[in-house]
Design a protein around this motif. Sequence first.
Motif, PDB file in Angstrom:
ATOM      1  N   ASP A 115       2.425   1.613  -3.465  1.00 52.78           N
ATOM      2  CA  ASP A 115       1.412   2.083  -4.417  1.00 52.78           C
ATOM      3  C   ASP A 115       1.197   3.588  -4.278  1.00 52.78           C
ATOM      4  O   ASP A 115       1.115   4.307  -5.269  1.00 52.78           O
ATOM      5  CB  ASP A 115       0.089   1.342  -4.224  1.00 52.78           C
ATOM      6  CG  ASP A 115       0.147  -0.105  -4.679  1.00 52.78           C
ATOM      7  OD1 ASP A 115       1.109  -0.489  -5.375  1.00 52.78           O
ATOM      8  OD2 ASP A 115      -0.780  -0.866  -4.316  1.00 52.78           O
ATOM      9  N   LYS A 116       1.112   4.074  -3.033  1.00 52.59           N
ATOM     10  CA  LYS A 116       0.935   5.512  -2.791  1.00 52.59           C
ATOM     11  C   LYS A 116       2.156   6.298  -3.252  1.00 52.59           C
ATOM     12  O   LYS A 116       2.028   7.393  -3.807  1.00 52.59           O
ATOM     13  CB  LYS A 116       0.665   5.792  -1.311  1.00 52.59           C
ATOM     14  CG  LYS A 116      -0.710   5.402  -0.865  1.00 52.59           C
ATOM     15  CD  LYS A 116      -1.724   6.291  -1.533  1.00 52.59           C
ATOM     16  CE  LYS A 116      -3.119   5.944  -1.077  1.00 52.59           C
ATOM     17  NZ  LYS A 116      -4.149   6.639  -1.848  1.00 52.59           N
ATOM     18  N   GLU A 126       0.835  -1.211   0.000  1.00 56.95           N
ATOM     19  CA  GLU A 126       0.000   0.000   0.000  1.00 56.95           C
ATOM     20  C   GLU A 126       0.865   1.254   0.000  1.00 56.95           C
ATOM     21  O   GLU A 126       0.558   2.229  -0.684  1.00 56.95           O
ATOM     22  CB  GLU A 126      -0.909   0.006   1.228  1.00 56.95           C
ATOM     23  CG  GLU A 126      -1.937  -1.091   1.246  1.00 56.95           C
ATOM     24  CD  GLU A 126      -2.719  -1.107   2.557  1.00 56.95           C
ATOM     25  OE1 GLU A 126      -3.106  -0.024   3.032  1.00 56.95           O
ATOM     26  OE2 GLU A 126      -2.928  -2.208   3.092  1.00 56.95           O
TER      27      GLU A 126
END
Length: 117
Positions: free
Chosen positions: A100-101, A97
């Motif tokens: 991805d950010k 996560e």
Amino acid sequence: MDSIKDIKSCPIQYVLYINDTLNVISGKWKLPIIGSVLFGKKRFTEIQRNIPKITPRMLSKELKELELNGVIVRKVYDSIPVTVEYELSESGKSITEVLDKMIEWGIEHRTSVFAKS
């Protein structure tokens, strides 16, 4: 464990947790190594092939640090010759996560910088 709301209300704690995170993943090679094993188990030479210019000595050092910090799991198979594979731990998988950010931010940032020039 502190909630993110509690952490954000205390700048000192916020900075401490950022530093904790950076101590685990910072450096030139750690994120590329994590990215290399993100999609499955890899042997040492496969990881090295995926990361241009990393030396075997540096890869070995960084893998040991990532293993020590619980991000990478090293599995040794009793075969001839001995086979060693690296994969992300459960904790390591949760960094997806974050990555991805970071990628989203990088795309947006690059787009805005190039739009201004």
